[in-house]
Scaffold this motif. Structure first.
Motif, PDB file in Angstrom:
ATOM      1  N   GLY A  81       0.810  -1.220   0.000  1.00 13.18           N
ATOM      2  CA  GLY A  81       0.000   0.000   0.000  1.00 13.18           C
ATOM      3  C   GLY A  81       0.834   1.256   0.000  1.00 13.18           C
ATOM      4  N   SER A  82       2.067   1.167  -0.500  1.00 10.42           N
ATOM      5  CA  SER A  82       2.967   2.317  -0.461  1.00 10.42           C
ATOM      6  C   SER A  82       2.831   3.238  -1.665  1.00 10.42           C
ATOM      7  CB  SER A  82       4.425   1.842  -0.341  1.00 10.42           C
ATOM      8  OG  SER A  82       4.751   0.974  -1.411  1.00 10.42           O
ATOM      9  N   ASN A  83       2.037   2.836  -2.674  1.00  8.43           N
ATOM     10  CA  ASN A  83       1.792   3.693  -3.833  1.00  8.43           C
ATOM     11  C   ASN A  83       0.317   3.555  -4.204  1.00  8.43           C
ATOM     12  OD1 ASN A  83       1.719   5.087  -6.255  1.00  8.43           O
ATOM     13  ND2 ASN A  83       3.718   4.350  -6.937  1.00  8.43           N
ATOM     14  N   LYS A  84      -0.517   4.289  -3.466  1.00  9.49           N
ATOM     15  CA  LYS A  84      -1.974   4.114  -3.574  1.00  9.49           C
ATOM     16  C   LYS A  84      -2.518   4.523  -4.945  1.00  9.49           C
ATOM     17  CE  LYS A  84      -2.387   6.533   0.249  1.00  9.49           C
ATOM     18  NZ  LYS A  84      -1.018   6.458   0.792  1.00  9.49           N
ATOM     19  N   LYS A  85      -1.818   5.415  -5.646  1.00  4.89           N
ATOM     20  CA  LYS A  85      -2.318   5.872  -6.949  1.00  4.89           C
ATOM     21  C   LYS A  85      -2.380   4.741  -7.969  1.00  4.89           C
ATOM     22  CE  LYS A  85      -0.810  10.695  -6.582  1.00  4.89           C
ATOM     23  NZ  LYS A  85      -0.109  10.602  -5.293  1.00  4.89           N
ATOM     24  N   VAL A  86      -1.515   3.737  -7.798  1.00  8.83           N
ATOM     25  CA  VAL A  86      -1.480   2.629  -8.741  1.00  8.83           C
ATOM     26  C   VAL A  86      -2.836   1.928  -8.816  1.00  8.83           C
ATOM     27  CG1 VAL A  86      -0.515   0.323  -9.124  1.00  8.83           C
ATOM     28  CG2 VAL A  86       1.005   2.227  -8.650  1.00  8.83           C
ATOM     29  N   VAL A  87      -3.507   1.791  -7.672  1.00  9.67           N
ATOM     30  CA  VAL A  87      -4.827   1.153  -7.655  1.00  9.67           C
ATOM     31  C   VAL A  87      -5.788   1.932  -8.545  1.00  9.67           C
ATOM     32  CG1 VAL A  87      -6.786   0.440  -6.224  1.00  9.67           C
ATOM     33  CG2 VAL A  87      -4.452   0.226  -5.341  1.00  9.67           C
ATOM     34  N   LEU A 106      -5.725  -8.910 -13.532  1.00  5.22           N
ATOM     35  CA  LEU A 106      -5.292  -8.175 -12.338  1.00  5.22           C
ATOM     36  C   LEU A 106      -6.459  -7.442 -11.691  1.00  5.22           C
ATOM     37  CD1 LEU A 106      -2.947  -7.353 -10.512  1.00  5.22           C
ATOM     38  CD2 LEU A 106      -2.472  -5.453 -12.067  1.00  5.22           C
ATOM     39  N   LYS A 107      -7.327  -6.852 -12.516  1.00  2.52           N
ATOM     40  CA  LYS A 107      -8.502  -6.158 -11.976  1.00  2.52           C
ATOM     41  C   LYS A 107      -9.429  -7.123 -11.242  1.00  2.52           C
ATOM     42  CE  LYS A 107      -8.816  -2.330 -15.294  1.00  2.52           C
ATOM     43  NZ  LYS A 107      -9.639  -1.720 -16.357  1.00  2.52           N
ATOM     44  N   ILE A 108      -9.625  -8.298 -11.821  1.00  5.04           N
ATOM     45  CA  ILE A 108     -10.463  -9.303 -11.153  1.00  5.04           C
ATOM     46  C   ILE A 108      -9.832  -9.705  -9.825  1.00  5.04           C
ATOM     47  CG2 ILE A 108     -11.272 -11.700 -11.289  1.00  5.04           C
ATOM     48  CD1 ILE A 108     -11.617 -11.290 -14.300  1.00  5.04           C
ATOM     49  N   GLU A 109      -8.518  -9.869  -9.830  1.00  2.00           N
ATOM     50  CA  GLU A 109      -7.799 -10.227  -8.613  1.00  2.00           C
ATOM     51  C   GLU A 109      -7.969  -9.151  -7.546  1.00  2.00           C
ATOM     52  OE1 GLU A 109      -3.144 -10.813  -7.343  1.00  2.00           O
ATOM     53  OE2 GLU A 109      -3.760 -11.525  -9.327  1.00  2.00           O
ATOM     54  N   LEU A 110      -7.875  -7.889  -7.950  1.00  2.00           N
ATOM     55  CA  LEU A 110      -8.041  -6.788  -7.002  1.00  2.00           C
ATOM     56  C   LEU A 110      -9.471  -6.717  -6.481  1.00  2.00           C
ATOM     57  CD1 LEU A 110      -5.990  -3.932  -8.734  1.00  2.00           C
ATOM     58  CD2 LEU A 110      -5.318  -5.335  -6.794  1.00  2.00           C
ATOM     59  N   PHE A 113      -9.897  -9.738  -4.243  1.00  2.00           N
ATOM     60  CA  PHE A 113      -8.996  -9.574  -3.104  1.00  2.00           C
ATOM     61  C   PHE A 113      -8.838 -10.892  -2.342  1.00  2.00           C
ATOM     62  CE2 PHE A 113      -7.749  -5.946   0.021  1.00  2.00           C
ATOM     63  CZ  PHE A 113      -6.490  -6.474   0.095  1.00  2.00           C
ATOM     64  N   PRO A 114      -8.014 -11.822  -2.820  1.00  2.00           N
ATOM     65  CA  PRO A 114      -7.858 -13.139  -2.187  1.00  2.00           C
ATOM     66  C   PRO A 114      -7.610 -13.041  -0.688  1.00  2.00           C
ATOM     67  CG  PRO A 114      -6.551 -12.999  -4.201  1.00  2.00           C
ATOM     68  CD  PRO A 114      -7.091 -11.623  -3.938  1.00  2.00           C
ATOM     69  N   PHE A 115      -8.172 -14.002   0.066  1.00  2.00           N
ATOM     70  CA  PHE A 115      -8.124 -13.945   1.525  1.00  2.00           C
ATOM     71  C   PHE A 115      -6.698 -13.876   2.048  1.00  2.00           C
ATOM     72  CE2 PHE A 115      -8.184 -16.177   5.707  1.00  2.00           C
ATOM     73  CZ  PHE A 115      -8.828 -15.180   6.405  1.00  2.00           C
ATOM     74  N   ASN A 116      -5.788 -14.679   1.460  1.00  5.19           N
ATOM     75  CA  ASN A 116      -4.411 -14.657   1.937  1.00  5.19           C
ATOM     76  C   ASN A 116      -3.774 -13.292   1.717  1.00  5.19           C
ATOM     77  OD1 ASN A 116      -2.078 -16.091   3.069  1.00  5.19           O
ATOM     78  ND2 ASN A 116      -1.159 -15.762   1.069  1.00  5.19           N
ATOM     79  N   GLY A 117      -4.092 -12.666   0.567  1.00  4.64           N
ATOM     80  CA  GLY A 117      -3.586 -11.321   0.312  1.00  4.64           C
ATOM     81  C   GLY A 117      -4.098 -10.327   1.336  1.00  4.64           C
ATOM     82  N   ARG A 118      -5.350 -10.481   1.739  1.00  5.19           N
ATOM     83  CA  ARG A 118      -5.921  -9.600   2.764  1.00  5.19           C
ATOM     84  C   ARG A 118      -5.204  -9.775   4.093  1.00  5.19           C
ATOM     85  NH1 ARG A 118     -11.142 -10.974   0.858  1.00  5.19           N
ATOM     86  NH2 ARG A 118     -11.726 -12.032   2.779  1.00  5.19           N
ATOM     87  N   LYS A 119      -4.914 -11.032   4.457  1.00  6.69           N
ATOM     88  CA  LYS A 119      -4.246 -11.302   5.739  1.00  6.69           C
ATOM     89  C   LYS A 119      -2.895 -10.590   5.811  1.00  6.69           C
ATOM     90  CE  LYS A 119      -4.340 -15.800   5.761  1.00  6.69           C
ATOM     91  NZ  LYS A 119      -4.095 -17.187   6.206  1.00  6.69           N
ATOM     92  N   GLY A 168     -12.974  -6.276   2.128  1.00  6.59           N
ATOM     93  CA  GLY A 168     -12.664  -6.949   0.868  1.00  6.59           C
ATOM     94  C   GLY A 168     -12.328  -6.015  -0.268  1.00  6.59           C
ATOM     95  N   LEU A 169     -12.070  -4.720   0.033  1.00 11.95           N
ATOM     96  CA  LEU A 169     -11.745  -3.740  -0.993  1.00 11.95           C
ATOM     97  C   LEU A 169     -10.302  -3.283  -0.852  1.00 11.95           C
ATOM     98  CD1 LEU A 169     -14.956  -1.521  -0.730  1.00 11.95           C
ATOM     99  CD2 LEU A 169     -14.505  -3.322  -2.415  1.00 11.95           C
TER     100      LEU A 169
END
Length: 297
Positions: A81-87, A106-110, A113-119, A168-169
């Motif tokens: 989350g160090s470059n928020k503009k990329v989102v 990548l958009k679908i992945e975002l 938001f996979p659970f492990n990525g959220r953790k 989840g966002l």
């Protein structure tokens, strides 16, 4: 503008190393996203000597910034989350080239938001929150109220980002607009901090109390990732924790976070004999009872 820039991005799109090209144009609603430039060209590549390479162009009275970024670097920014503009660039930019549907996937992945990525992301954001909160509280206790205020604002920002991630966002640039919809209580605290007529000392006192409760209620979620990493072996040195490929993302906040979790009983500190009889090595292990409690929630 796209026609003018086409020779620039088409040259790169023809290269096998290029995964995708996105065009982002400034508009009144999202003008801050383009860093004062009229247009951003974002080019993602599989690999490069430099993970980030930037060029600036001018056309008439228009300014253009071209960023060539590796997939690894993009994913690191999205994780930390160090470059928020990329989102915002990925979600709101216009895709000009998309090899094998890279941006589409990548958009679908975002969005999912996979659970492990959220953790992992929750753990990293929570560790940043802990550092800012503890440092701010220390400033407050010493009477340095302006420094404490700065840290409290940051703490609330991280709390807001955590609420968004938990939903989840992905946090966007306009994070408080998201927080207002998702967790109005945190938004209200922020509003009271910056608009209240109370003295700064009184505002900070109330905010630290409220923040302490909010942090306590989120500690299980915030600790989950690091505890699950640490359960893979019985004991860890601090250097082993720093070297772990996932925990590296905690960076300078890792040691403060570990000590916080030791203080709360989530991690146990064990002493081991060193070369000196008076000095002991400090090793760390998971409190398995706390990990089971987290998993049971």
């Amino acid at each position: 503008m796209e026609q003018v820039l086409r020779p620039i991005y088409q040259e790169r799109a023809s290269q096998a190393n290029t995964l995708g090209v996105i065009l982002v144009e400034k508009n009144n609603e999202r003008s801050n996203v383009t860093d004062t430039f009229d247009t951003i060209l974002l080019i993602i590549v599989k690999e490069a000597i430099q993970p980030v390479f930037t060029k600036h162009y001018s056309y008439d009275d228009h300014k253009v910034a071209l960023h060539t970024i590796t997939e690894e670097q993009i994913r690191k920014w999205l994780l930390i989350g160090s470059n928020k503009k990329v989102v915002d660039w990925i979600f709101f930019g216009r895709v000009l080239f998309d090899r094998n549907e890279f941006f589409h996937k990548l958009k679908i992945e975002l969005q999912e938001f996979p659970f492990n990525g959220r953790k992992i992301k929750i753990g990293i954001q929570f560790s940043k929150l802990i550092r800012r909160y503890l440092e701010g509280k220390e400033y407050f206790e010493k009477g340095h109220y302006l420094d404490a205020y700065s840290h409290v604002v940051d703490s609330l920002h991280y709390l807001g980002r955590l609420s968004i991630i938990n939903s989840g966002l992905y946090p966007e640039v306009t994070v408080w607009a998201q927080v207002k919809k998702i967790e109005p209580a945190i938004y209200k605290l922020y509003e009271e901090l910056v608009t209240s007529n109370e003295s700064l000392e009184k505002r900070l006192e109330l905010l630290f109390l409220a923040s302490e409760f909010l942090i306590h209620s989120r500690t299980d979620d915030g600790a989950r990732h690091i505890l699950e990493v640490m359960q893979t072996k019985e004991f860890w040195t601090i250097q082993e924790l720093h070297d772990h490929h996932e925990l590296k993302n905690y960076s300078v906040d890792l040691e403060v976070f570990i000590e916080y979790l030791v203080g709360k009983g989530y991690i146990l500190a064990e002493l081991d004999i060193s070369k000196s009889e008076a000095v002991f090595h400090r090793h760390y292990k998971v409190n398995l009872a706390m990990l089971e409690k987290i998993r049971g929630n």
